[in-house]
Design a protein around this motif. Structure first.
Motif, PDB file in Angstrom:
ATOM      1  N   GLU B 102      -1.412  -1.601   6.697  1.00 48.60           N
ATOM      2  CA  GLU B 102      -0.372  -1.486   5.677  1.00 48.60           C
ATOM      3  C   GLU B 102      -0.953  -1.475   4.266  1.00 48.60           C
ATOM      4  O   GLU B 102      -0.452  -0.777   3.385  1.00 48.60           O
ATOM      5  CB  GLU B 102       0.662  -2.608   5.857  1.00 48.60           C
ATOM      6  CG  GLU B 102       1.574  -2.301   7.039  1.00 48.60           C
ATOM      7  CD  GLU B 102       2.386  -3.481   7.501  1.00 48.60           C
ATOM      8  OE1 GLU B 102       3.095  -3.349   8.518  1.00 48.60           O
ATOM      9  OE2 GLU B 102       2.316  -4.545   6.849  1.00 48.60           O
ATOM     10  N   PHE B 106      -0.769   1.705   1.603  1.00 46.15           N
ATOM     11  CA  PHE B 106      -0.433   1.622   0.177  1.00 46.15           C
ATOM     12  C   PHE B 106      -1.410   2.469  -0.639  1.00 46.15           C
ATOM     13  O   PHE B 106      -1.002   3.282  -1.468  1.00 46.15           O
ATOM     14  CB  PHE B 106      -0.456   0.160  -0.305  1.00 46.15           C
ATOM     15  CG  PHE B 106      -0.301   0.028  -1.798  1.00 46.15           C
ATOM     16  CD1 PHE B 106       0.955  -0.020  -2.377  1.00 46.15           C
ATOM     17  CD2 PHE B 106      -1.417  -0.033  -2.628  1.00 46.15           C
ATOM     18  CE1 PHE B 106       1.105  -0.118  -3.760  1.00 46.15           C
ATOM     19  CE2 PHE B 106      -1.281  -0.133  -4.008  1.00 46.15           C
ATOM     20  CZ  PHE B 106      -0.017  -0.171  -4.579  1.00 46.15           C
ATOM     21  N   PHE B 107      -2.700   2.282  -0.386  1.00 51.05           N
ATOM     22  CA  PHE B 107      -3.708   3.013  -1.164  1.00 51.05           C
ATOM     23  C   PHE B 107      -3.659   4.513  -0.878  1.00 51.05           C
ATOM     24  O   PHE B 107      -3.936   5.328  -1.749  1.00 51.05           O
ATOM     25  CB  PHE B 107      -5.108   2.449  -0.892  1.00 51.05           C
ATOM     26  CG  PHE B 107      -5.309   1.085  -1.509  1.00 51.05           C
ATOM     27  CD1 PHE B 107      -5.163   0.903  -2.877  1.00 51.05           C
ATOM     28  CD2 PHE B 107      -5.625  -0.021  -0.734  1.00 51.05           C
ATOM     29  CE1 PHE B 107      -5.320  -0.351  -3.461  1.00 51.05           C
ATOM     30  CE2 PHE B 107      -5.780  -1.281  -1.305  1.00 51.05           C
ATOM     31  CZ  PHE B 107      -5.632  -1.438  -2.667  1.00 51.05           C
ATOM     32  N   GLN B 109      -0.879   6.143  -0.130  1.00 47.66           N
ATOM     33  CA  GLN B 109       0.354   6.639  -0.749  1.00 47.66           C
ATOM     34  C   GLN B 109       0.201   6.832  -2.262  1.00 47.66           C
ATOM     35  O   GLN B 109       0.814   7.730  -2.842  1.00 47.66           O
ATOM     36  CB  GLN B 109       1.478   5.663  -0.373  1.00 47.66           C
ATOM     37  CG  GLN B 109       2.769   5.794  -1.131  1.00 47.66           C
ATOM     38  CD  GLN B 109       3.006   4.575  -2.003  1.00 47.66           C
ATOM     39  OE1 GLN B 109       2.816   3.437  -1.567  1.00 47.66           O
ATOM     40  NE2 GLN B 109       3.416   4.803  -3.227  1.00 47.66           N
TER      41      GLN B 109
END
Lengths: 233, 233
Positions: B102, B106-107, B109
Motif C-alpha cells: 500500500e 501511494f508512491f 500513484q
C-alpha cells in the motif's frame, strides 16, 4: 488499509455512505433545535398554535440556512480550489527551484534519505500536471471538490432537517395543551436522537452506544436550557 | 506554497485564524436562524414579547447544539483517530507485506518510477512509528486532532452564536409593535451578515464581495421563507 480510491465498488459505497451521513447530520440537527425551541416555548406557557408557527418558521429557516449555506459553501470551496490551482501552476512556472525544494521537504519529512528525496523530486517535477496535483494534495492538503456532491449534499441535509423537525413538533399539532404535548415530544425526540446518534457513530466506527448517548444528551441539555430560560422570563 | 507547518510564527497565525473562523461561523449562523425565526413570528403577527422569548430559547438551543455538538464531535474525532491508529499498528505487525504494498501504491500513484517506489517504501518501513504515521496521514488522510482545539472551538462558536443572535432580536426588546421591530431587525441583520460574509471570504481567499452577498442572501431567503410560511398559517 481500508480504502482503495480507484475501486468502483468502493466509490459506490462512499457515495451511499455520504448520503447517509448527510441524512444523519440534517436529521439530528433538525431534531435538536426545533425540539429545544418548542420546549422553551412550552416553558413560557405559549399555546400549541404559537409553538407550531414558531417551530415551522424555525424549520424553514434552519433547513434553508443549512441547505443553501451548504450549497454555497461547496461553491466557495470550488472557487478556493481553483484559485490555489492557478497559483500553483504560476509558481511552478516562475519559481521552479523553490517549488522543487518544497517537494523535497515533503519527502524529507516523511523520512526518506537524501538520495531518494532527490530522485523522487526529479521524477515528480518531470510532468507539470503531476507536480501541481502533488502539491495541491499533499502540501496544501486540498482535494478537488465535486460540485455535484455539494448540491446533492445540501439538498439531502435540508430535507433531512425538515423530516427531523417534524418529529418534535407533531405532538403540538394534535394536543392543544402545550405542557401535555411537550411530554410526548420529549419521549419521541429523545428516542429518535438516540437512534440517530447510534447509527452516526456506527458509520464512523466509534462506540455506537456512547455515541447515541452523546447525541441524546445534547438534545436534552439544549431543550432543558431553553425550557429553563423561557420559564425564568 | 504558503504554509510551513513547522514555523512557529505561522502556527500562531493559524491559531488566531482558527479563532476568527470559529467566530465567523458562530456569528453568521447566530445571525441567520434567530433572524428568520423572529421574521416568521412577526409574519404571524406575534407580540414582541413572544418573539423575544422564542428568540432567546432558540439562541440557547442553537448555541448549546453548536457548542456542545462541536465539542463532542471533536471528542469523537479523537476516538476515531485512536482506533485507526491502533488498527494500523496491528496491520503493520500482522500483515507487513500488504501494508508495504500500500505504501508502494501511494508512491506509484504520485508518479514515481518502480525503482524509487521500492527504495522509498523500504525507507519508510524501516521505522514502525514513521510507517504508521505515513499511512495515517497520506493513505487514510487523517490528521491527529488537537483535543484542546475542539473544546476551544466549541466555546468560541457557542459564544459567537449568542452574540450573533442578539443583533436580530434586540429591536424587539425596545419596540412593542413587532412589524416595526422587524424593519430595524432586517436592516441591522442584513448589514451584519454582509460584513461577516465579506470577512469570511477574505479569510479563505475567495472574492469577498460575492462572499458577502451570498451570506446576506442566505439570511434574506431564510427570513423571507419563514415570514411567508408563518403568514400563510
Amino acid at each position: 488499509m481500508h480504502t482503495h480510491p480507484h475501486d468502483h465498488h468502493n466509490e459506490e459505497h462512499l457515495e451511499s455512505s455520504a448520503v447517509l451521513k448527510d441524512i444523519v447530520i440534517g436529521m439530528s440537527d433538525g431534531l435538536t433545535v426545533p425540539f429545544a425551541l418548542a420546549a422553551g416555548l412550552s416553558g413560557a406557557a405559549a399555546a400549541s398554535s404559537i409553538i407550531l408557527i414558531a417551530g415551522i418558521a424555525e424549520i424553514a429557516a434552519g433547513s434553508i440556512a443549512m441547505g443553501l449555506g451548504g450549497y454555497l459553501a461547496g461553491k466557495t470551496e470550488q472557487d478556493h480550489y481553483n484559485n490555489e490551482l492557478k497559483r500553483e501552476y504560476d509558481e511552478v512556472e516562475k519559481l521552479p527551484e523553490r517549488e522543487k525544494q518544497e517537494v523535497k521537504d515533503f519527502f524529507k519529512q516523511i523520512g526518506l534519505s537524501e538520495e531518494v528525496q532527490n530522485k523522487a523530486t526529479e521524477e515528480i517535477a518531470k510532468d507539470k500536471k503531476q507536480w501541481v496535483d502533488f502539491m495541491m494534495k499533499y502540501e496544501l492538503g486540498l482535494e478537488e471538490p465535486d460540485p455535484k456532491r455539494a448540491a446533492k449534499s445540501a439538498f439531502n441535509i435540508g430535507v433531512s432537517y425538515i423530516a427531523g423537525g417534524i418529529i418534535p413538533l407533531s405532538p403540538y399539532f394534535f394536543i392543544n395543551n402545550s405542557t401535555e404535548a411537550l411530554k410526548i415530544s420529549v419521549v419521541a425526540t429523545l428516542i429518535c436522537l438516540f437512534v440517530f446518534g447510534y447509527f452516526k457513530s456506527k458509520m464512523t466506527g466509534v462506540n455506537a452506544l456512547s455515541g447515541g448517548i452523546k447525541v441524546t444528551l445534547i438534545g436534552a441539555v439544549a431543550a432543558a436550557a431553553a425550557f429553563g430560560i423561557a420559564k425564568l422570563l
